[in-house]
Design an enzyme around this catalytic site. Structure first.
Site, PDB file in Angstrom:
ATOM      1  NE  ARG B 297      -4.133  -1.916   1.877  1.00 18.16           N
ATOM      2  CZ  ARG B 297      -5.159  -2.191   2.669  1.00 18.16           C
ATOM      3  NH1 ARG B 297      -5.191  -1.686   3.893  1.00 18.16           N
ATOM      4  NH2 ARG B 297      -6.137  -2.949   2.246  1.00 18.16           N
ATOM      5  CE1 TYR B 438      -1.664  -0.425  -7.895  1.00 17.79           C
ATOM      6  CE2 TYR B 438      -1.740  -2.011  -9.682  1.00 17.79           C
ATOM      7  CZ  TYR B 438      -1.132  -0.942  -9.052  1.00 17.79           C
ATOM      8  OH  TYR B 438       0.005  -0.409  -9.588  1.00 17.79           O
ATOM      9  CD  GLU B 439      -1.426  -4.435  -3.328  1.00 17.61           C
ATOM     10  OE1 GLU B 439      -1.786  -4.852  -2.210  1.00 17.61           O
ATOM     11  OE2 GLU B 439      -0.938  -5.177  -4.200  1.00 17.61           O
ATOM     12  N   GLY B 440      -6.309  -2.321  -2.271  1.00 20.61           N
ATOM     13  CA  GLY B 440      -7.317  -1.673  -1.429  1.00 20.61           C
ATOM     14  C   GLY B 440      -7.739  -0.346  -2.019  1.00 20.61           C
ATOM     15  CD  GLN B 445      -5.571   1.915   1.247  1.00 25.58           C
ATOM     16  OE1 GLN B 445      -4.868   1.992   2.251  1.00 25.58           O
ATOM     17  NE2 GLN B 445      -5.640   0.818   0.504  1.00 25.58           N
TER      18      GLN B 445
END
Lengths: 589, 589
Positions: B297, B438-440, B445
C-alpha cells in the site's frame, strides 16, 4: 451496458425549471407543448436505447478504420445513421422551410443528451452537421443555403468544422490555409487541417466541409480569416453529385477515446486547389464560425451530462448486483450488494447529483436561447441572449469537467472490474476526456467567461443572475420543508463566494491580468458549481410543491439536491479562495 | 518522453523533512549517510532514465501477451529486468544476511519512485516481489526463508500476491480457494485467483506465489484463511528447480492501463492440487498478508507520486515548446510558448505542488517506518509505528487520488495533442487509474483510517500530529518571510478543519456509522491535503533557512509551497464541511 434515457427527470427540468411553457408560448413554437415534448422524448429514448446504445461498446473495440483515403465506420453505424436520418432527427430543431420540424432547442437538448449518452462517437456526426447547418443558415448566401442545407437536414449529407491546423489550435490567428479567388466567385482552397471530426466517413453520400482559410493579402491574425464551404463531392445545379473535390483524408488519429468517431487529417489542394464557396464576408470568417462554435460548445456541454449519466447508470447497475462485505452498521450478518455501503452510496449519489445539476443548468440555458431567438419583445430577446451567452462557457466548461470526475467515480464503483475494458466503465473515462478539450478547452471557455461575459458588461449579467439566486434563497428561507433549510446555508455561501469572485475579477483585470486569467478556470468552476446548485435548489422547491404528483420521484429529487449541496455546493468557498488569492500567491510551473 | 529523476528535490526531502540524519544514526543504518543517499539516488536515476523510461511507451503499444499458458512480456523488459537484478536493486532494502544491502526504506522510497515514474508496468514486478520477501521474512519458517528469499533478492525469481477471486475482491472473507493437508506438512492448493499482477511472465526462472486459501473445516470468514507459498516450479533441496507445479495462467486481462504488466488469472489444482507450504500459522494467513499489503500500500502511494511526476515532466516539456497565442498581459505582440499563459502556469504549478507535497508526505512516512523498525528505544519504536500506520492509508489514498488529477491535468496541458495516444500523456491518465483501486480502494484505505487508525486509539495519533502541525504554524508565525505569512492562514484553517473532522468521527462513529463511513473518503482526503500541506510548510521554512545554499532551488520550493497553499490547502475547509454534514444530509444513489 444498456442505457435508459431519464425521460422523467428531463421532462421535470423542461417543465419546472427551464421554462418550456414560456417557450411554447412563443410565436412559431406553438406546437412545443409539454405533451409534444413528452412524445418526442419518449420516441428519442427508444431510438437511443434500442438502436444506438448497443453499438457503443463494440464500436470502441472495432473503431473507424482508414484505408487508402476512405474511412469505414464502426459496425452498425451506417444502418443506424440511416435510421436516424429517415426518422427525421437531424432536422428536429431546424426550420420547417428547409425540411426541419422547427421544434425549440429546449426540446432538442434532451434528445441530444440521449443520443450522446447512447453513443458519443456516433452522436458527433449529427452534432457537427447541426453546427454546419447553423452557420450556413446565418451566414450562407441564399444559393448556398438552398443547395446545401436541405440534404444535411435529411441526413443525406453531413457537415464538418475545419479550424485546426498543426500550428493553430486554440490560436486561430495562426491559420495558414489559403484561398485563391478563381475569378468566377469561387475559390481554390489549399492547406492541411487536423483533428477534423467525421472529416471522412461512409455514413452519407457527401460531406460539407466548412473551412477557415486566408485570402491573398488578407490581414494577419484573426481579422484575415475567411470561411469557405468545400464539399467532398461537387454539387451540380440540380443537386446531384458531380466530381470529387480536391480534398483527401490522409490519415485518422489513434485516440484515447471516442475511437469510433473518425478524427481526420484533411489535405486540401494537392491537385490544384479544392473548389470552395465563400460563406459570409471576406475576412469575416470567424463571425460565422463563432455561430457554429457556440452551438457546438453548448452541445459539448450536453455531451458531458450525457456521458456522466451513462457512467452513472452503468455503475448503479453494477452496485445493485455485486455482493461484497457486510454492512458497517451491523444490519446484516451476510455480505450485501455494494450499493448498501456508505462510500458506494456517496459515489453514486455524487454522480447522480452532478449529472442532474448539469442537466438543469444546460436546459435552462437552452430555454434562454429559445427566448433570445424567438421572443417577440426585443428587450426580452436581448436580456435572454446575454444570459445565454454568459451560461454557454459555463455549461461547456463545468459540465465537461464534472463528466470526467463522474466517469472516474464510475470506474471506482466497479473496483478492479472497472479497470478491465470488457466491463465498459473505462470507455466512459476515456471518452469523456476529450470533452474539456475540443470546441475550446476549459481555459478558453474560462477566458471567454472572464473577458467577453464578465468584464465587457461590467458584471451586469453576473449580478443579475446572483440577484435571482438570492430570490431562490429567500424562497428556501420561506419554506417549511427541512430540506429547504439544509439547502439554504450552502447556497447562500456559494452565492456570496461567486459574488466576491465577480468583484475581484472586475477590480483586478486591468491591473493584474495574469492573476485574473490565472484564476479564470477556478472562477468558471465556481460559477458552474453555484449556478448548477441554484438549479438544484429550484428543483428542490419545485419537488416540495409538487410532491403529491409522484412522491417517489420528488423525494429522490429532494435527496439529490441535498447530496449536491453537501458534496458540491460546499466546495464553492474554497474555489472563491483560489480566485481571491490569485494576486498574492506565487505560481511555480 | 524522457524522464529525469528529481534527485535534488528527493534529497531535500530526505535530509530536511524526512529525517535521514536520524535514520542514519540508528544501529544497522550507519551507512545511510546523506552522501550514500546521494550516490544511490544518482545511480538509480541513471538506470531509471536510461534503461526503463524509454521502454515505457513502446510497451504500452506492444504489451504483455498470453499464448498457451505463457506470457511474453513487452519488448526490452527481459533485458531490463536482468540489468535491474544484476545491479542488485531488488535487494537494496533487504537484510544483508539474505544478500541484500540493508539500506533503510527511506532511501528505498525515492528509488522506488524513480522506477515507477520511468516505467510503472515494469516496476510492479519488483514491487510485488518486495512484498513477498517482506511477508516471508516476517512469517515464513526458517526453511522457507532460506530457500526462497535469496533467489528473490537476486532477481532470479519473483513474487506475487494471490488474494482476489471472482467473488472475493475487497471482501476477503469470501475466499473459496482450498488447501488440503497432504500429511507430510505440505498442502495441495486448488482454486481460481484473478487480477494477479505478474502472475505469469518470462522475466525470471521461477515465480513464488503467496496464496490465500482455506483449510478443510476452517472457520468461515477472515478467521479461516491461511497463507501458502506455491512456487511455479518446485524447488529441490539444493535450490535447483524441479517439476512444474499444478498452477496455470489461463488468461491475462485487457486493461485500461499498465498494459505491459500482465494481470493473470491463475488456476490452481486442475491436476490434483498445487503443492504449497504454509506461511505462518493455520487460519492466520491475513496477518502475514497484511504485512505484505501494508508494504504494498505504501508502495502504491509512491506509484501515485511517480506517475504524477512523469506526467508533470511530460507536460512541462510540451508547454515550454508549444507556441500558441499572445500573452494576456500584452507583454508580447507575438504568440509565445504556452507555459507563459496563466492557466497553463496554474495547471503546471498545481501538478508540481501536488507531486512535491505527496513526495514529502510519503518519505516522511518512510522515515517513521525506519524509526519504528530500528530505533533502539522501545517507546520510540511504538510511537513511530503508530504514526506510520496512521499515515500509510493516507499516502496510499491521497497520493493515488491526486495522481489521477495530475495525470488528467497533464492531458489538458497538451490540448488536443493530449488525446492522441502517440503523444504519451494519455498513457499516464490510463495507467494512474488503477492506483486508487488495487491494494485496497480509496474507500478501503479510508475505512482503515477511520476504524483502525482514528477510532481505535481515540484519536490519539491524529491529535498528536495536529499538535505538530500547530508547532509548524507557530514557526510560520515567527518567520519574517512574506511567504511564511501567506502559508500560515491556509495551514491554520486546514489544521482546524482536520481537527473538527477528527472530533466528528470520534463523536459519531458508534451512533451514526453510516454517516461516518460515508464521510471516510472526504476525511482521508482532508487528512492528506492538510498533512501534505504541513510538509510543504515545513519545506518552505527549511528553504527560507537554507536559501543561500541554492537560491534558485529554494525560491522555487517557496513558490511551490505557496501554490499548494492557494490551490490545495484552501480546499480543506470544504472537505471538512462534507464530513461534518454527513449526519444531516440525505444521499440518493
Amino acid at each position: 451496458m444498456t442505457y435508459q434515457a431519464p425521460v422523467k427527470d428531463m421532462l421535470f427540468v423542461l417543465n419546472h425549471l427551464a421554462g418550456l411553457p414560456e417557450v411554447a408560448a412563443l410565436p412559431g413554437f406553438e406546437e412545443a407543448t409539454p405533451d409534444t415534448a413528452q412524445a418526442v422524448l419518449e420516441e428519442s429514448a427508444r431510438f437511443a436505447g434500442d438502436v444506438l446504445a448497443p453499438l457503443n461498446h463494440p464500436a470502441d473495440l472495432e473503431p473507424s478504420a482508414w484505408h487508402d483515403g476512405a474511412v469505414a465506420t464502426a459496425p452498425g453505424f451506417k444502418q443506424a445513421f440511416r435510421q436516424y436520418a429517415e426518422a427525421g432527427w437531424q432536422g428536429m430543431t431546424h426550420p420547417v422551410e428547409y425540411g426541419g420540424q422547427g421544434l425549440p432547442g429546449l426540446i432538442g437538448s434532451p434528445c441530444s443528451e440521449m443520443l450522446n449518452a447512447a453513443n458519443l462517437s456516433f452522436a458527433l456526426c449529427p452534432l457537427l452537421t447541426n453546427g454546419a447547418i447553423e452557420a450556413l443558415m446565418t451566414a450562407g448566401s441564399p444559393e448556398l443555403r438552398k443547395r446545401y442545407i436541405g440534404p444535411m437536414i435529411t441526413g443525406q449529407w453531413t457537415g464538418t468544422m475545419n479550424l485546426t491546423e498543426p500550428q493553430a489550435g486554440s490560436d486561430l490567428a495562426m491559420i495558414r490555409s489559403r484561398a485563391q479567388p478563381v475569378g468566377d466567385g469561387t475559390y481554390r482552397i489549399s492547406g492541411t487541417k487536423i483533428f477534423i471530426t467525421y472529416g471522412e466517413h461512409d455514413l452519407a453520400e457527401n460531406i460539407v466541409h466548412l473551412v477557415l482559410a486566408r485570402l491573398p493579402d488578407a490581414p494577419e491574425g484573426v481579422k484575415g480569416i475567411s470561411l469557405f464551404l468545400v464539399p467532398k463531392f461537387l454539387v451540380n445545379e440540380d443537386g446531384t453529385l458531380g466530381a470529387r473535390n480536391d480534398v483527401q483524408c490522409v490519415s485518422i488519429e489513434h485516440k484515447l477515446g471516442i475511437k469510433a468517431s473518425p478524427t481526420a487529417t484533411l489535405q486540401f489542394g494537392d491537385a490544384g486547389g479544392a473548389l470552395g464557396y465563400l460563406v459570409g464576408q471576406e475576412n469575416r470568417g470567424l463571425d460565422a464560425m463563432f455561430i457554429m462554435m457556440n452551438a457546438a460548445r453548448y452541445a459539448v456541454g450536453v455531451q458531458g451530462i450525457a456521458i456522466a449519466d451513462r457512467a452513472y447508470q452503468h455503475a448503479l447497475a453494477y452496485a445493485a448486483e455485486r455482493v461484497q462485505s457486510r454492512p458497517v452498521d451491523g444490519s446484516s450478518r451476510d455480505a450485501v450488494p455494494i450499493i448498501q455501503h456508505p462510500d458506494v452510496r456517496r459515489m453514486l449519489g455524487t454522480m447522480r447529483a452532478l449529472t442532474e445539476a448539469g442537466r438543469a443548468l444546460a436546459y435552462v440555458t437552452a430555454g434562454h436561447a429559445d427566448l433570445a431567438h424567438a421572443s417577440p419583445d426585443g428587450e426580452a430577446r436581448k436580456r435572454h441572449l446575454a444570459v445565454q451567452e454568459f451560461l454557454v462557457p459555463i455549461v461547456k466548461g463545468w459540465c465537461t469537467e464534472m463528466s470526467i470526475d463522474v466517469a472516474s467515480l464510475g470506474v471506482q464503483v466497479h473496483g478492479g472490474m472497472g479497470f478491465i475494458e470488457e466491463t465498459g466503465a473505462a470507455q466512459y473515462y476515456r471518452d469523456a476526456r476529450i470533452l474539456t478539450i475540443y470546441e475550446g478547452t476549459t481555459a478558453i471557455q474560462a477566458n471567454d467567461l472572464v473577458g467577453r461575459k464578465t468584464l465587457r458588461d461590467g458584471g451586469a449579467v453576473a449580478r443579475a443572475l446572483l440577484a435571482e439566486v438570492r430570490q431562490t434563497e429567500e424562497a428556501l428561507e420561506a419554506s417549511a420543508h427541512p430540506a429547504a433549510s439544509l439547502m439554504l446555508a450552502p447556497l447562500r455561501r456559494a452565492g456570496s463566494a461567486l459574488s466576491d469572485a465577480v468583484d475581484f475579477i472586475l477590480a483586478n483585470a486591468a491591473s493584474h491580468p495574469n492573476a485574473v486569467f490565472g484564476a479564470a478556470v477556478p472562477y468558471l468552476l465556481l460559477a458552474g458549481t453555484t449556478l448548477a446548485g441554484w438549479q438544484m435548489a429550484r428543483a428542490l422547491l419545485s419537488s416540495v410543491a409538487h410532491r403529491g404528483d409522484d412522491p417517489a420521484f420528488h423525494d429522490a429529487k429532494i435527496a439529490t439536491a441535498q447530496c449536491y449541496a453537501l458534496h458540491k455546493l460546499s466546495q464553492a468557498p474554497g474555489l472563491a479562495a483560489v480566485v481571491l488569492g490569485a494576486k498574492d500567491y506565487a505560481v511555480q510551473p
